[in-house]
Design an enzyme around this catalytic site. Structure first.
Site, PDB file in Angstrom:
ATOM      1  N   HIS A 146      -4.769   8.391 -17.409  1.00  0.00           N
ATOM      2  CA  HIS A 146      -4.737   9.755 -17.461  1.00  0.00           C
ATOM      3  C   HIS A 146      -5.183  10.258 -18.950  1.00  0.00           C
ATOM      4  CE1 HIS A 146      -2.572  11.006 -13.709  1.00  0.00           C
ATOM      5  NE2 HIS A 146      -2.512   9.490 -13.454  1.00  0.00           N
ATOM      6  N   HIS A 169      -8.284   3.453 -11.239  1.00  0.00           N
ATOM      7  CA  HIS A 169      -7.135   4.418 -11.531  1.00  0.00           C
ATOM      8  C   HIS A 169      -6.103   4.162 -10.240  1.00  0.00           C
ATOM      9  CE1 HIS A 169      -5.941   8.266 -12.968  1.00  0.00           C
ATOM     10  NE2 HIS A 169      -5.136   8.241 -12.099  1.00  0.00           N
ATOM     11  N   ASP A 173      -2.485   3.418 -11.089  1.00  0.00           N
ATOM     12  CA  ASP A 173      -1.407   4.210 -10.855  1.00  0.00           C
ATOM     13  C   ASP A 173      -0.293   3.638 -10.008  1.00  0.00           C
ATOM     14  OD1 ASP A 173      -1.898   6.646 -11.888  1.00  0.00           O
ATOM     15  OD2 ASP A 173      -2.969   7.478 -10.363  1.00  0.00           O
TER      16      ASP A 173
END
Length: 302
Positions: A146, A169, A173
């Site tokens: 992020h 990602h 995550d």
């Protein structure tokens, strides 16, 4: 009263929306639960009041649930800061270069909403909304991807995880946290609470008053920027340290990522608690002068 009706209607709408990712819902729930283990009694009362009794881990998911709603479209850019660096050779964040002025970024969002939570002139429901953003963005700023622009924060970086095709990602995550802390638990609330308890138990200090000593509290913008830079450093040291395009990351890469994830989630929870303790220590409840229901007492700064 109107603000209370608005909050209740919004809560009803959100209950039908699926959770989305950003540390994944398990990670965000854990950050919120972990923070609550460091709360002073004043912070517990303060958050319960502003959240109207909502579970704090559920409140932390609010920004992800509303980001694609038209009325909250302005908040989409608040979940990240796109470092225009060159991993793995060079990592680093430049605020003027990487935080988009018109839309903002996670660093400016933390500064903004921390100030709004502490602002006694704002209506109860707006402070509660900003608290939900605050709970969430303290998690986001500690997720390395992020804080990175490369391949849209890893969203366009194709990999696999335990035989499943995905992107980098999503691995950070959701898939790493779920494999590490969610396996064997049907209830995400339970998994998050147990993970938070383990992280809280790692403290070497038993005295509640000294457990959060040393956390950055001088300026929310400066603190958030330093946290973003810390998370971004892991993009070079582990996340993109080697070319893993197309590889399965469920083995050795996953094992190397666990200490990073634990450290970042733990720091997010501690730092969130330190700020909420700091804010709540400056408040006292007063008689209800806002026209809300009994739980929505106005708050005034001393």
């Amino acid at each position: 009263m109107h603000s209370t009706i608005f909050a209740l209607c919004l809560s009803t709408i959100l209950s039908f929306l699926p959770p989305t990712a950003a540390w994944g819902s398990l990670g965000h729930r854990t950050v919120a639960y972990l923070a609550s283990t460091y709360f002073t009694p004043e912070s517990t009362r303060f958050t319960n009041r502003l959240l109207n009794g909502q579970d704090i881990s559920e409140a932390a998911l609010f920004p992800d649930k509303v980001r694609h709603m038209p009325q909250f479209a302005y908040s989409r850019g608040w979940h990240y800061i796109d470092a225009q660096d060159s991993p793995p050779q060079q990592c680093g964040i430049n605020m003027t270069r990487d935080c988009v002025i018109n839309t903002g970024c996670v660093v400016s969002a933390i500064a903004n909403h921390t100030g709004r939570v502490a602002d006694p002139s704002l209506p109860h429901y707006l402070r509660g909304q900003s608290l939900r953003f605050m709970l969430h963005f303290f998690g986001d700023v500690h997720q390395p991807l992020h804080t990175e622009a490369e391949d849209r924060g890893g969203n366009e970086y194709e990999v696999a995880f335990d035989g499943r095709r995905t992107n980098l990602h999503s691995v950070w995550d959701t898939l790493i946290p779920h494999k590490y802390a969610g396996t064997g638990h049907d209830d995400e609330f339970v998994a998050a609470w147990l993970w938070a308890q383990r992280l809280s138990g790692d403290d070497d200090v038993d005295d509640d008053e000294t457990r959060l000593e040393g956390e950055c509290l001088h300026d929310a913008a400066d603190c958030a920027l330093s946290w973003a830079r810390e998370a971004n450093s892991y993009v070079c040291s582990h996340v993109l340290a080697h070319d893993v395009h197309g590889q399965d990351l469920g083995g050795e890469y996953y094992q190397g990522a666990i200490p990073v994830v634990n450290e970042m989630v733990r720091k997010a929870g501690r730092r969130l608690a330190a700020w909420i303790n700091f804010i709540s220590a400056n408040y006292t409840t007063t008689t209800d002068d806002a026209g809300d229901l009994d739980v929505n007492h106005a708050i005034q700064i001393q």
